[in-house]
Design a protein around this motif. Structure first.
Motif, PDB file in Angstrom:
ATOM      1  N   ILE A  15       0.844  -1.201   0.000  1.00  0.00           N
ATOM      2  CA  ILE A  15       0.000   0.000   0.000  1.00  0.00           C
ATOM      3  C   ILE A  15       0.879   1.250   0.000  1.00  0.00           C
ATOM      4  CG2 ILE A  15      -1.656   1.359   1.352  1.00  0.00           C
ATOM      5  CD1 ILE A  15      -2.790  -1.376   2.331  1.00  0.00           C
ATOM      6  N   PHE A  16       1.901   1.271   0.856  1.00  0.00           N
ATOM      7  CA  PHE A  16       2.799   2.423   0.931  1.00  0.00           C
ATOM      8  C   PHE A  16       3.499   2.665  -0.403  1.00  0.00           C
ATOM      9  CE2 PHE A  16       3.643   1.508   5.734  1.00  0.00           C
ATOM     10  CZ  PHE A  16       2.362   1.915   6.046  1.00  0.00           C
ATOM     11  N   LYS A  17       4.001   1.588  -1.008  1.00  0.00           N
ATOM     12  CA  LYS A  17       4.703   1.719  -2.287  1.00  0.00           C
ATOM     13  C   LYS A  17       3.768   2.206  -3.391  1.00  0.00           C
ATOM     14  CE  LYS A  17       8.498  -1.556  -1.668  1.00  0.00           C
ATOM     15  NZ  LYS A  17       9.101  -2.821  -2.137  1.00  0.00           N
ATOM     16  N   ALA A  18       2.549   1.686  -3.405  1.00  0.00           N
ATOM     17  CA  ALA A  18       1.581   2.115  -4.417  1.00  0.00           C
ATOM     18  C   ALA A  18       1.237   3.590  -4.231  1.00  0.00           C
ATOM     19  CB  ALA A  18       0.323   1.252  -4.335  1.00  0.00           C
ATOM     20  N   TYR A  19       1.093   4.015  -3.002  1.00  0.00           N
ATOM     21  CA  TYR A  19       0.793   5.422  -2.718  1.00  0.00           C
ATOM     22  C   TYR A  19       1.946   6.310  -3.172  1.00  0.00           C
ATOM     23  CZ  TYR A  19      -0.612   9.612  -0.185  1.00  0.00           C
ATOM     24  OH  TYR A  19      -0.968  10.899   0.145  1.00  0.00           O
ATOM     25  N   ALA A  20       3.174   5.906  -2.870  1.00  0.00           N
ATOM     26  CA  ALA A  20       4.346   6.675  -3.282  1.00  0.00           C
ATOM     27  C   ALA A  20       4.423   6.763  -4.802  1.00  0.00           C
ATOM     28  CB  ALA A  20       5.616   6.040  -2.710  1.00  0.00           C
ATOM     29  N   ASN A  23       1.956   9.137  -6.254  1.00  0.00           N
ATOM     30  CA  ASN A  23       2.310  10.529  -5.991  1.00  0.00           C
ATOM     31  C   ASN A  23       3.686  10.903  -6.545  1.00  0.00           C
ATOM     32  OD1 ASN A  23       0.147  11.866  -4.198  1.00  0.00           O
ATOM     33  ND2 ASN A  23       0.343   9.799  -3.392  1.00  0.00           N
ATOM     34  N   ASN A  24       4.240  10.036  -7.402  1.00  0.00           N
ATOM     35  CA  ASN A  24       5.555  10.296  -8.002  1.00  0.00           C
ATOM     36  C   ASN A  24       6.598  10.687  -6.963  1.00  0.00           C
ATOM     37  OD1 ASN A  24       4.646   9.818 -10.680  1.00  0.00           O
ATOM     38  ND2 ASN A  24       3.735  11.854 -10.688  1.00  0.00           N
ATOM     39  N   SER A  25       6.666   9.908  -5.899  1.00  0.00           N
ATOM     40  CA  SER A  25       7.572  10.209  -4.801  1.00  0.00           C
ATOM     41  C   SER A  25       8.229   8.929  -4.323  1.00  0.00           C
ATOM     42  CB  SER A  25       6.781  10.864  -3.665  1.00  0.00           C
ATOM     43  OG  SER A  25       7.647  11.319  -2.660  1.00  0.00           O
ATOM     44  N   SER A  26       9.288   9.084  -3.568  1.00  0.00           N
ATOM     45  CA  SER A  26       9.932   7.903  -2.983  1.00  0.00           C
ATOM     46  C   SER A  26       9.178   7.488  -1.720  1.00  0.00           C
ATOM     47  CB  SER A  26      11.387   8.211  -2.628  1.00  0.00           C
ATOM     48  OG  SER A  26      11.450   9.122  -1.547  1.00  0.00           O
ATOM     49  N   LEU A  27       9.373   6.260  -1.352  1.00  0.00           N
ATOM     50  CA  LEU A  27       8.743   5.752  -0.134  1.00  0.00           C
ATOM     51  C   LEU A  27       9.253   6.525   1.077  1.00  0.00           C
ATOM     52  CD1 LEU A  27       6.841   3.704   1.103  1.00  0.00           C
ATOM     53  CD2 LEU A  27       8.700   2.044   1.094  1.00  0.00           C
ATOM     54  N   SER A  28      10.554   6.821   1.103  1.00  0.00           N
ATOM     55  CA  SER A  28      11.123   7.587   2.215  1.00  0.00           C
ATOM     56  C   SER A  28      10.475   8.963   2.334  1.00  0.00           C
ATOM     57  CB  SER A  28      12.631   7.750   2.034  1.00  0.00           C
ATOM     58  OG  SER A  28      13.276   6.518   2.171  1.00  0.00           O
ATOM     59  N   GLU A  29      10.304   9.630   1.207  1.00  0.00           N
ATOM     60  CA  GLU A  29       9.708  10.970   1.219  1.00  0.00           C
ATOM     61  C   GLU A  29       8.251  10.915   1.687  1.00  0.00           C
ATOM     62  OE1 GLU A  29       9.523  15.130   0.803  1.00  0.00           O
ATOM     63  OE2 GLU A  29      11.185  13.735   1.015  1.00  0.00           O
ATOM     64  N   ILE A  30       7.514   9.920   1.236  1.00  0.00           N
ATOM     65  CA  ILE A  30       6.115   9.780   1.657  1.00  0.00           C
ATOM     66  C   ILE A  30       6.021   9.551   3.160  1.00  0.00           C
ATOM     67  CG2 ILE A  30       4.088   8.234   1.534  1.00  0.00           C
ATOM     68  CD1 ILE A  30       4.302  10.151  -0.853  1.00  0.00           C
ATOM     69  N   ILE A  31       6.857   8.668   3.688  1.00  0.00           N
ATOM     70  CA  ILE A  31       6.827   8.375   5.128  1.00  0.00           C
ATOM     71  C   ILE A  31       7.223   9.618   5.917  1.00  0.00           C
ATOM     72  CG2 ILE A  31       7.908   7.033   6.969  1.00  0.00           C
ATOM     73  CD1 ILE A  31       7.983   4.673   4.941  1.00  0.00           C
ATOM     74  N   ARG A  32       8.275  10.317   5.471  1.00  0.00           N
ATOM     75  CA  ARG A  32       8.746  11.500   6.178  1.00  0.00           C
ATOM     76  C   ARG A  32       7.689  12.604   6.190  1.00  0.00           C
ATOM     77  NH1 ARG A  32      10.942  16.294   5.530  1.00  0.00           N
ATOM     78  NH2 ARG A  32      10.820  16.283   3.271  1.00  0.00           N
ATOM     79  N   THR A  33       7.123  12.922   5.031  1.00  0.00           N
ATOM     80  CA  THR A  33       6.148  14.012   4.972  1.00  0.00           C
ATOM     81  C   THR A  33       4.848  13.648   5.690  1.00  0.00           C
ATOM     82  OG1 THR A  33       5.378  13.307   2.780  1.00  0.00           O
ATOM     83  CG2 THR A  33       7.066  15.031   2.857  1.00  0.00           C
TER      84      THR A  33
END
Length: 74
Positions: A15-20, A23-33
Motif C-alpha cells: 500500500i505504501f509503495k503504491a501510494y508513493a 504521488n511520483n515520490s519515494s517511499l522515504s519521502e512519503i513516510i517522512r512528509t
C-alpha cells in the motif's frame, strides 16, 4: 542524514509503495512528509484545545488586531 528502519507487514508495504508511486515520490519521502504532517496536525489540535479551554474558563487574553499591526509596524 540519518537512516531509520521500519518493520511493516507485506500488505501494508504494498500500500505504501503504491501510494508513493501514485504521488511520483519515494517511499522515504512519503513516510517522512506523512509523519511530519501527523505531528503538525496533533500540535494544531493541542493549540486549538488550549484556546478553547482558556475561552471556556474566561482566562483567554485577546487584543485588537490594530495592536498587532502597530507592533509589526505595518
Amino acid at each position: 542524514m540519518s537512516t531509520i528502519s521500519l518493520r511493516v507487514p507485506d500488505n501494508e508495504l504494498a500500500i505504501f509503495k503504491a501510494y508513493a508511486k501514485h504521488n511520483n515520490s519515494s517511499l522515504s519521502e512519503i513516510i517522512r512528509t506523512t509523519m511530519l504532517a501527523h505531528i503538525e496536525n496533533e500540535y494544531d489540535l493541542k493549540v486549538f484545545e488550549d484556546y478553547e479551554a482558556q475561552k471556556a474558563s474566561g482566562t483567554l487574553k485577546t487584543r485588537p488586531v490594530s495592536a498587532l499591526w502597530d507592533e509589526l509596524k505595518l
